[in-house]
Design a protein around this motif. Structure first.
Motif, PDB file in Angstrom:
ATOM      1  N   ASN A  90      -3.011  -3.218   1.568  1.00  0.00           N
ATOM      2  CA  ASN A  90      -2.130  -4.375   1.699  1.00  0.00           C
ATOM      3  C   ASN A  90      -1.040  -4.380   0.633  1.00  0.00           C
ATOM      4  O   ASN A  90      -1.253  -3.965  -0.504  1.00  0.00           O
ATOM      5  CB  ASN A  90      -2.945  -5.668   1.606  1.00  0.00           C
ATOM      6  N   ARG A  91       0.126  -4.878   1.040  1.00  0.00           N
ATOM      7  CA  ARG A  91       1.240  -5.028   0.112  1.00  0.00           C
ATOM      8  C   ARG A  91       1.192  -6.407  -0.517  1.00  0.00           C
ATOM      9  O   ARG A  91       1.149  -7.406   0.190  1.00  0.00           O
ATOM     10  CB  ARG A  91       2.563  -4.838   0.854  1.00  0.00           C
ATOM     11  N   PRO A  92       1.141  -6.489  -1.815  1.00  0.00           N
ATOM     12  CA  PRO A  92       1.051  -7.806  -2.469  1.00  0.00           C
ATOM     13  C   PRO A  92       2.232  -8.704  -2.088  1.00  0.00           C
ATOM     14  O   PRO A  92       3.392  -8.280  -2.081  1.00  0.00           O
ATOM     15  CB  PRO A  92       1.065  -7.464  -3.957  1.00  0.00           C
ATOM     16  N   GLY A  93       1.906  -9.941  -1.762  1.00  0.00           N
ATOM     17  CA  GLY A  93       2.934 -10.926  -1.466  1.00  0.00           C
ATOM     18  C   GLY A  93       3.517 -10.827  -0.075  1.00  0.00           C
ATOM     19  O   GLY A  93       4.473 -11.542   0.234  1.00  0.00           O
ATOM     20  N   GLN A  94       2.971  -9.974   0.788  1.00  0.00           N
ATOM     21  CA  GLN A  94       3.466  -9.836   2.153  1.00  0.00           C
ATOM     22  C   GLN A  94       2.348 -10.143   3.130  1.00  0.00           C
ATOM     23  O   GLN A  94       1.165 -10.128   2.771  1.00  0.00           O
ATOM     24  CB  GLN A  94       4.013  -8.421   2.379  1.00  0.00           C
ATOM     25  N   PRO A  95       2.699 -10.417   4.388  1.00  0.00           N
ATOM     26  CA  PRO A  95       1.666 -10.733   5.392  1.00  0.00           C
ATOM     27  C   PRO A  95       0.684  -9.588   5.547  1.00  0.00           C
ATOM     28  O   PRO A  95       0.971  -8.433   5.202  1.00  0.00           O
ATOM     29  CB  PRO A  95       2.489 -10.956   6.674  1.00  0.00           C
ATOM     30  N   VAL A  96      -0.480  -9.905   6.108  1.00  0.00           N
ATOM     31  CA  VAL A  96      -1.543  -8.913   6.251  1.00  0.00           C
ATOM     32  C   VAL A  96      -1.143  -7.797   7.204  1.00  0.00           C
ATOM     33  O   VAL A  96      -1.737  -6.716   7.186  1.00  0.00           O
ATOM     34  CB  VAL A  96      -2.838  -9.585   6.744  1.00  0.00           C
ATOM     35  N   CYS A  97      -0.170  -8.057   8.050  1.00  0.00           N
ATOM     36  CA  CYS A  97       0.252  -7.003   8.961  1.00  0.00           C
ATOM     37  C   CYS A  97       1.208  -6.026   8.302  1.00  0.00           C
ATOM     38  O   CYS A  97       1.617  -5.036   8.907  1.00  0.00           O
ATOM     39  CB  CYS A  97       0.920  -7.616  10.193  1.00  0.00           C
ATOM     40  N   CYS A  98       1.564  -6.268   7.057  1.00  0.00           N
ATOM     41  CA  CYS A  98       2.411  -5.358   6.304  1.00  0.00           C
ATOM     42  C   CYS A  98       1.533  -4.608   5.303  1.00  0.00           C
ATOM     43  O   CYS A  98       0.947  -5.227   4.407  1.00  0.00           O
ATOM     44  CB  CYS A  98       3.519  -6.113   5.580  1.00  0.00           C
ATOM     45  N   PHE A  99       1.423  -3.318   5.453  1.00  0.00           N
ATOM     46  CA  PHE A  99       0.528  -2.527   4.609  1.00  0.00           C
ATOM     47  C   PHE A  99       1.065  -1.107   4.508  1.00  0.00           C
ATOM     48  O   PHE A  99       1.937  -0.685   5.265  1.00  0.00           O
ATOM     49  CB  PHE A  99      -0.891  -2.520   5.189  1.00  0.00           C
ATOM     50  N   ASP A 100       0.515  -0.374   3.533  1.00  0.00           N
ATOM     51  CA  ASP A 100       0.808   1.042   3.371  1.00  0.00           C
ATOM     52  C   ASP A 100      -0.415   1.844   3.800  1.00  0.00           C
ATOM     53  O   ASP A 100      -1.560   1.373   3.691  1.00  0.00           O
ATOM     54  CB  ASP A 100       1.137   1.367   1.910  1.00  0.00           C
ATOM     55  N   CYS A 101      -0.205   3.040   4.274  1.00  0.00           N
ATOM     56  CA  CYS A 101      -1.292   3.931   4.665  1.00  0.00           C
ATOM     57  C   CYS A 101      -1.576   4.900   3.519  1.00  0.00           C
ATOM     58  O   CYS A 101      -0.717   5.708   3.160  1.00  0.00           O
ATOM     59  CB  CYS A 101      -0.934   4.699   5.934  1.00  0.00           C
ATOM     60  N   MET A 102      -2.757   4.790   2.962  1.00  0.00           N
ATOM     61  CA  MET A 102      -3.152   5.605   1.827  1.00  0.00           C
ATOM     62  C   MET A 102      -4.175   6.645   2.278  1.00  0.00           C
ATOM     63  O   MET A 102      -5.128   6.329   2.986  1.00  0.00           O
ATOM     64  CB  MET A 102      -3.764   4.741   0.718  1.00  0.00           C
ATOM     65  N   SER A 103      -3.983   7.893   1.847  1.00  0.00           N
ATOM     66  CA  SER A 103      -4.925   8.956   2.186  1.00  0.00           C
ATOM     67  C   SER A 103      -6.260   8.718   1.488  1.00  0.00           C
ATOM     68  O   SER A 103      -6.311   8.256   0.342  1.00  0.00           O
ATOM     69  CB  SER A 103      -4.359  10.311   1.762  1.00  0.00           C
ATOM     70  N   CYS A 104      -7.339   9.025   2.202  1.00  0.00           N
ATOM     71  CA  CYS A 104      -8.667   8.852   1.615  1.00  0.00           C
ATOM     72  C   CYS A 104      -8.858   9.832   0.463  1.00  0.00           C
ATOM     73  O   CYS A 104      -8.275  10.923   0.431  1.00  0.00           O
ATOM     74  CB  CYS A 104      -9.743   9.085   2.671  1.00  0.00           C
TER      75      CYS A 104
END
Length: 405
Positions: free
Chosen positions: A83-97
Motif C-alpha cells: 500500500n501507498r501511504p496516504g492513498q486509497p487501498v486500491c493504490c499500491f505498488d507491486c513488490m517482488s517476494c
C-alpha cells in the motif's frame, strides 16, 4: 429513480451481490459510470457495462469484466501488494517476494514462505527443491584436491623407496633412519587421509576424518621432535662429564618420545568420540537455496583441543630445532627441521581465520589444502635435500662429509 455509483478501486463486483430495483416499472436503470465514461446499469440481477466504452464486454455472455481502476495495475504472480501511504487501498505498488517466498495468486497481499527444505524459483511463483551441495569427487575442486593428494602420496612413497634402497649410506643412517621411515609413512597417510574429507559425508567418515588426521599428524610431528632431540643429545654428549652419553644410540629415547606424544593425542580423540562424536547433518541455513551436507564436529572445543595439541608439538619441535640449528655438522638436519616447523606453524595459523570465514564445501576444501600444504612442507624441507644428495651428489654421501669434523 436515478443515482450514481462511482467505481474507484479495482475490486471486482462478484455475481452474488444483489441490486434491488425498487421501481417495478423500470427494467433498466443507470447505476453509475466508470472514469472512462462507460455507463454501468442494472438489468435484472446482473450488473452490466457498456462494452463500446470499456472494450471488456462479451457478445454472448451476461457477465462482463468490472471496470478498471486507473490507479494501479494487478500484481502478477511472484509479487505482493504494498500500500501507498496516504492513498486509497486500491493504490499500491507491486513488490517482488523475498528469497524463499512465493505468491501463486495475482493481487496477493502477502508472500508465502517456502518450507525449510524447499526454495523459491527465479520468478517467485513456486517452491522447488533446494540444491544439494557437498565436496564431491566429481566436483572440479574435489577432483583437483584428489589428484594433488594421490600425487603427493606417490612422491612420498618414492622418497621412502629411495631411503630403503640406500639404507646403508651415511645420510640415511645419520640421525636414526627408523624415525625417517616412520615420518615418511605418516606423511603418506596424511596425504591420503585428506581423501576422507571428500565425498558424501557419512557417519563413519565423520568419525574418522578429524581423529585420523589428528593422530597421524601427531605421530609425524612427534617423530620429527624425536629426531631433533637426538641431534641435541648427540652433540651435547661430546662434552666432558656429560650425563647425556648414556642416551646416545639409545632406541628407548626416540621411541618413548613418539609413543608418549602420540598417546596424548589418542586420549584427546578417544574422549572426543566417546562424549560428543561428529555426525553428518543437513545444513539448510548456511547458504540460501542450498542444503549443505556436512559433518558436524560435535564439540568445537574438542576439535580445537586436537588442533591445539598439534600446535604445541610443532612449537616445541621448532624451539628445540632453532636452538640446535648452529651445531657444527656438515649436514645439520635441525636447520631443515626449523624451517619446516616454521612453515608448518604458519600454515596452520593461517588456517584458523580462513576456516572460520568460509562455509559449506569451501570450509572442507580449506582444511584439505592446509593438510596437504603442511605435509608437503615437511616432506620438501626435511627429505628432498637428502634425496638430492643421494641421487645427484653421491660424492657427498660419504661418512666424512656427513659427520662432524
Amino acid at each position: 429513480m436515478d443515482f450514481t455509483l462511482r467505481l474507484h478501486c479495482r475490486d471486482s463486483i462478484h455475481s452474488d451481490v444483489t441490486y434491488v430495483n425498487w421501481v417495478k416499472v423500470m427494467t433498466d436503470i443507470t447505476v453509475g459510470s466508470d472514469p472512462t465514461g462507460a455507463s454501468v446499469r442494472s438489468s435484472g440481477k446482473n450488473l452490466l457495462s457498456d462494452a463500446s466504452a470499456t472494450g471488456t464486454g462479451t457478445q454472448n455472455g451476461d457477465y462482463l469484466k468490472a471496470p478498471h481502476s486507473l490507479c494501479s495495475e494487478p500484481c502478477p504472480l511472484g509479487y505482493r501488494k504494498a500500500n501507498r501511504p496516504g492513498q486509497p487501498v486500491c493504490c499500491f505498488d507491486c513488490m517482488s517476494c523475498s528469497l524463499g517466498e512465493i505468491t501463486n495468486l495475482t493481487d496477493a497481499s502477502e508472500c508465502i514462505k517456502c518450507p525449510e527444505d524447499l526454495w523459491s524459483d527465479e520468478k517467485r511463483e513456486k517452491c522447488i527443491n533446494k540444491a544439494i551441495d557437498f565436496l564431491s569427487f566429481e566436483d572440479s575442486l574435489g577432483s583437483s584436491l584428489t589428484v594433488i593428494s594421490i600425487a603427493s602420496s606417490f612422491i612420498t612413497v618414492s622418497v621412502l623407496v629411495i631411503f630403503v634402497k640406500f639404507c646403508d649410506t651415511p645420510i640415511v643412517r645419520a640421525n636414526n633412519q627408523e624415525l625417517s621411515y616412520v615420518i615418511l609413512v605418516s606423511l603418506t597417510l596424511c596425504f591420503l587421509c585428506s581423501l576422507i574429507f571428500i565425498g558424501h559425508p557419512r557417519k563413519i567418515t565423520c568419525l574418522l576424518r578429524q581423529t585420523a588426521f589428528g593422530v597421524i599428524f601427531s605421530i609425524c610431528i612427534s617423530s620429527v621432535l624425536a629426531k631433533t632431540v637426538i641431534v641435541v643429545v648427540a652433540f651435547n654428549a661430546t662434552k666432558p662429564s656429560s650425563k647425556l652419553k648414556r642416551w646416545v644410540g639409545s632406541r628407548w629415547l626416540p621411541s618413548s618420545i613418539v609413543v608418549f606424544s602420540s598417546l596424548m593425542q589418542v586420549i584427546i580423540c578417544v574422549t572426543w568420540l566417546r562424549t560428543t562424536s561428529p555426525f553428518p547433518q543437513n545444513n539448510m541455513n548456511s547458504e540460501p537455496g542450498k542444503i549443505i551436507i556436512e559433518c558436524h564436529e560435535g564439540s568445537t572445543i574438542m576439535f580445537y583441543c586436537m588442533l591445539g595439541y598439534l600446535g604445541f608439538l610443532a612449537s616445541t619441535c621448532f624451539i628445540v630445532a632453532f636452538f640446535a640449528r648452529n651445531l657444527p655438522d656438515r649436514f645439520n638436519e635441525t636447520k631443515y627441521i626449523t624451517f619446516s616447523m616454521l612453515v608448518f606453524i604458519t600454515v596452520w595459523l593461517s588456517f584458523i581465520p580462513a576456516y572460520l570465514s568460509t562455509k559449506g564445501k569451501n570450509m572442507v576444501a580449506v582444511e584439505i589444502f592446509t593438510i596437504l600444504s603442511s605435509s608437503m612442507a615437511l616432506l620438501v624441507c626435511i627429505f628432498i635435500p637428502k634425496c638430492y644428495i643421494i641421487l645427484f651428489k653421491p660424492e657427498q654421501n660419504a661418512r666424512g662429509k656427513v659427520t662432524v669434523k
